[in-house]
Write a protein that holds these residues in place. Structure first.
Motif, PDB file in Angstrom:
ATOM      1  N   MET A   1       0.853  -1.207   0.000  1.00  0.00           N
ATOM      2  CA  MET A   1       0.000   0.000   0.000  1.00  0.00           C
ATOM      3  C   MET A   1       0.880   1.245   0.000  1.00  0.00           C
ATOM      4  O   MET A   1       1.793   1.368   0.808  1.00  0.00           O
ATOM      5  CB  MET A   1      -0.878  -0.042   1.262  1.00  0.00           C
ATOM      6  N   ASN A   2       0.599   2.157  -0.940  1.00  0.00           N
ATOM      7  CA  ASN A   2       1.338   3.419  -1.011  1.00  0.00           C
ATOM      8  C   ASN A   2       0.558   4.464  -0.190  1.00  0.00           C
ATOM      9  O   ASN A   2      -0.216   5.251  -0.732  1.00  0.00           O
ATOM     10  CB  ASN A   2       1.459   3.824  -2.490  1.00  0.00           C
ATOM     11  N   VAL A   4       1.507   7.138   1.550  1.00  0.00           N
ATOM     12  CA  VAL A   4       1.814   8.561   1.328  1.00  0.00           C
ATOM     13  C   VAL A   4       1.138   9.039   0.039  1.00  0.00           C
ATOM     14  O   VAL A   4       0.526  10.116  -0.013  1.00  0.00           O
ATOM     15  CB  VAL A   4       3.348   8.794   1.274  1.00  0.00           C
ATOM     16  N   GLY A   5       1.224   8.205  -1.016  1.00  0.00           N
ATOM     17  CA  GLY A   5       0.599   8.557  -2.290  1.00  0.00           C
ATOM     18  C   GLY A   5      -0.907   8.688  -2.154  1.00  0.00           C
ATOM     19  O   GLY A   5      -1.510   9.637  -2.656  1.00  0.00           O
ATOM     20  N   SER A  99       2.119   6.962 -11.686  1.00  0.00           N
ATOM     21  CA  SER A  99       2.737   6.876 -10.355  1.00  0.00           C
ATOM     22  C   SER A  99       2.475   5.492  -9.754  1.00  0.00           C
ATOM     23  O   SER A  99       1.588   4.781 -10.219  1.00  0.00           O
ATOM     24  CB  SER A  99       2.134   7.960  -9.444  1.00  0.00           C
ATOM     25  N   PRO A 100       3.225   5.129  -8.735  1.00  0.00           N
ATOM     26  CA  PRO A 100       3.011   3.793  -8.146  1.00  0.00           C
ATOM     27  C   PRO A 100       1.802   3.743  -7.213  1.00  0.00           C
ATOM     28  O   PRO A 100       1.918   3.388  -6.050  1.00  0.00           O
ATOM     29  CB  PRO A 100       4.323   3.519  -7.395  1.00  0.00           C
ATOM     30  N   LEU A 101       0.657   4.154  -7.725  1.00  0.00           N
ATOM     31  CA  LEU A 101      -0.606   4.072  -6.972  1.00  0.00           C
ATOM     32  C   LEU A 101      -1.476   3.013  -7.646  1.00  0.00           C
ATOM     33  O   LEU A 101      -1.549   2.964  -8.874  1.00  0.00           O
ATOM     34  CB  LEU A 101      -1.334   5.412  -7.028  1.00  0.00           C
ATOM     35  N   SER A 102      -2.156   2.199  -6.832  1.00  0.00           N
ATOM     36  CA  SER A 102      -3.032   1.183  -7.425  1.00  0.00           C
ATOM     37  C   SER A 102      -4.367   1.819  -7.817  1.00  0.00           C
ATOM     38  O   SER A 102      -4.698   2.918  -7.360  1.00  0.00           O
ATOM     39  CB  SER A 102      -3.279   0.060  -6.424  1.00  0.00           C
ATOM     40  N   SER A 103      -5.129   1.108  -8.658  1.00  0.00           N
ATOM     41  CA  SER A 103      -6.442   1.620  -9.084  1.00  0.00           C
ATOM     42  C   SER A 103      -7.335   1.828  -7.869  1.00  0.00           C
ATOM     43  O   SER A 103      -8.101   2.789  -7.815  1.00  0.00           O
ATOM     44  CB  SER A 103      -7.136   0.622 -10.009  1.00  0.00           C
ATOM     45  N   GLU A 105      -6.397   2.519  -4.753  1.00  0.00           N
ATOM     46  CA  GLU A 105      -5.946   3.703  -4.009  1.00  0.00           C
ATOM     47  C   GLU A 105      -6.419   4.992  -4.692  1.00  0.00           C
ATOM     48  O   GLU A 105      -6.902   5.916  -4.031  1.00  0.00           O
ATOM     49  CB  GLU A 105      -4.414   3.712  -3.894  1.00  0.00           C
TER      50      GLU A 105
END
Lengths: 257, 311
Positions: A1-2, A4-5, A99-103, A105
């Motif tokens: 889990m990101n 901060v993002g 960016s390294p964020l999931s759908s 998130e």
């Protein structure tokens, strides 16, 4: 889990509408105040009370929960749909998608932004009611919970529509031809029992009817539809719209080529 | 050694039209690499698949050995992209947008501060840091794009037409900065249709045409193997012994002027001069011309790189 993002995007979405509060918070408050004054104070001379659930409710009090709900629904939907479409049209969406964020998130961050706007707008109208017309609140925690749940549901719907829309025209069409008529026909200004039978049957398939009556129950303690059914419909829409918005985001069908 | 970027058999179609027809590409760590081709050749589609903006139809895309779809969190964190399209924003000052961008990559505001300050200063954005994006000129927006791409200090920098629409002064400024970044160890993938940009900056170039890589190599290799060089020598003292000695070369001779067509002028020129000097010829002037990457592109594709734009 990101984290901060996720937190950054959530902050951005919330900050976005607060930074233009004159467009996103004040208008709903003004229009609700006008509805109370024009419809409430003037019509109340003709329609003093509305009988609902065997109780007589003063007309101004009767319309307030519906106004709060309309404000909640309009704002939560508008926030996510306009933010998503704007990001697409202004070339900002690639920043998020690369960016390294999931759908999940990304979706939840957008939905929280929309939920906050819907929630703030709904609660402010209730507060306006308390201030202007001594609105009694039957169950405060339930009111807060219901406004939050409906905000979440319609923020998710907005996210879904924002992904599908390709122009501002698409979104305006949705607002003008669906959400506003359905809100008005959901019983903001009248009790469903005042309608002919065929129109009553039509109201039962209008999801916003359940939202308005759920809100009316939490504030006034009375409503046309059963509170259990209203809560069930709100929970069902929350689940369905969230799932649809997240799945569409994950597929990338309308936001990726 | 694992390649920084490895693309194999990449395919993409838009509404039945094949945009990429099996692109293969490998970029070593620390390389300055150009993807060269006219508009619509497939450059942007290739990098957009790499960064997750476009969904591929076939093939594999890897960054430092990891799949860009399966391991997207890792691969996207390695890449910074300065997109060709300039963004706009009405709500936040550009400094705030840089903090947001750092945040998306998992860097807290506190940790991002030194990097934000450094990039704002290095890219000449200090005076504009409180402005909204829509208030910036095209050149300033280009600088901002670059700052945004570099905010998380990526190992790979993708520059998609980074100097499109900027004035000459800024173009040179940006080129200097790209060289500096390359020297600092960044792997840079540049897509451009300014041939001189690729020729001047890059160690390796791939020429992409109609969705396929048609040639790869260093600019020098490409111009030497596929281009032609011309050597023109004015001299006195021609004699018949020269003819057999120059028989290995393609040349014309008239009125004390020899014109040679060779592959590599740097290699052939000393040999030719040695032959002429050996026959006591007096050389008056020497002029060389090497074909450019543009000529190579023309010979490979049958048209100039800017042709499709003007259509």
């Amino acid at each position: 889990m990101n984290w901060v993002g996720f937190w950054t995007l959530t902050k951005r979405e919330v900050g976005r509408f607060f930074s233009v509060y004159r467009q996103t918070v004040i208008p709903g408050l003004i229009s609700s105040g006008l509805y109370i004054m024009i419809f409430g104070f003037t019509l109340e001379r003709r329609i003093r009370e509305i009988a609902i659930d065997g109780e007589a409710v003063p007309y101004t009090l009767f319309i307030l929960p519906g106004l709060a709900m309309m404000n909640t629904i309009t704002n939560s939907t508008a926030n996510t749909s306009s933010s998503m479409l704007q990001m697409k049209l202004l070339q900002q969406l690639p920043d998020i998608l690369t960016s390294p964020l999931s759908s999940l998130e990304v979706s939840v961050a957008y939905i929280i932004g929309g939920t906050m706007r819907g929630f703030v707008n709904g609660i402010l109208v209730v507060a306006l009611g308390v201030f202007l017309i001594d609105l009694p609140i039957h169950n405060i925690p339930l009111t807060i919970m219901f406004v939050f749940m409906v905000s979440w549901a319609f923020a998710s719907l907005g996210l879904l529509l924002g992904q599908l829309a390709e122009s501002w025209d698409n979104l305006a069409m949705l607002q003008n031809f669906f959400l506003t008529p359905l809100s008005f026909l959901g019983g903001i200004f009248y009790s469903i029992h005042m309608l002919p039978e065929w129109a009553q049957s039509l109201s039962f398939i209008n999801p916003i009817y359940y939202m308005i009556n759920g809100m009316r129950y939490t504030i006034l303690g009375v409503s046309d539809s059963s509170p259990e059914l209203s809560f069930f419909m709100a929970a069902l829409m929350t689940g369905l719209f969230t799932l649809a918005a997240v799945l569409l985001m994950k597929s990338g069908k309308k936001i990726k080529q | 050694m694992t390649a920084a970027v490895h693309i194999s058999g990449l395919q993409k179609s838009y509404n039945g039209t094949e945009a990429l027809k099996g692109v293969d590409l490998s970029i070593g760590e620390g390389a300055f690499y150009a993807l060269l081709g006219p508009n619509g050749a497939g450059k942007t589609t290739t990098i957009n698949i790499l960064t997750g903006l476009v969904i591929k139809n076939g093939g594999t895309t890897e960054v430092f050995g990891k799949d860009t779809v399966r391991d997207y969190r890792f691969t996207r964190a390695q890449i910074g992209t300065a997109a060709q399209e300039l963004p706009s924003d009405w709500f936040f000052p550009i400094e705030k947008l840089l903090y947001f961008q750092a945040g998306y990559f998992g860097i807290s505001s506190q940790n991002a501060k030194p990097r934000v300050d450094e990039l704002i200063e290095r890219l000449g954005l200090t005076e504009k840091k409180d402005s909204r994006l829509r208030q910036l000129s095209g050149g300033m927006k280009r600088r901002f794009q670059l700052a945004k791409a570099l905010i998380h200090d990526p190992k790979i920098l993708i520059l998609d037409e980074p100097t499109a629409g900027v004035d000459v002064e800024l173009r040179h400024e940006l080129w200097d900065y790209f060289r500096e970044l390359h020297k600092a160890g960044k792997t840079i993938l540049l897509t451009t249709h300014y041939i001189e940009e690729a020729e001047m900056l890059c160690e390796n170039v791939s020429i992409i045409h109609e969705g396929k890589i048609i040639k790869e190599g260093s600019p020098k290799e490409l111009t030497q193997s596929l281009g032609k060089a011309g050597i023109t020598i004015r001299f006195t003292g021609w004699n018949d012994k020269l003819e057999p000695k120059l028989s290995n070369y393609s040349y014309t001779h008239e009125d004390g002027r020899l014109h040679f067509t060779v592959q590599d002028s740097e290699k052939s020129l000393p040999e030719i001069i040695a032959i002429l000097a050996g026959e006591s010829c007096h050389i008056q002037s020497v002029k060389t011309e090497q074909s450019s990457l543009e000529d190579v592109f023309l010979s490979l594709t049958g048209k100039g790189i800017h042709d499709e734009e003007s259509q």
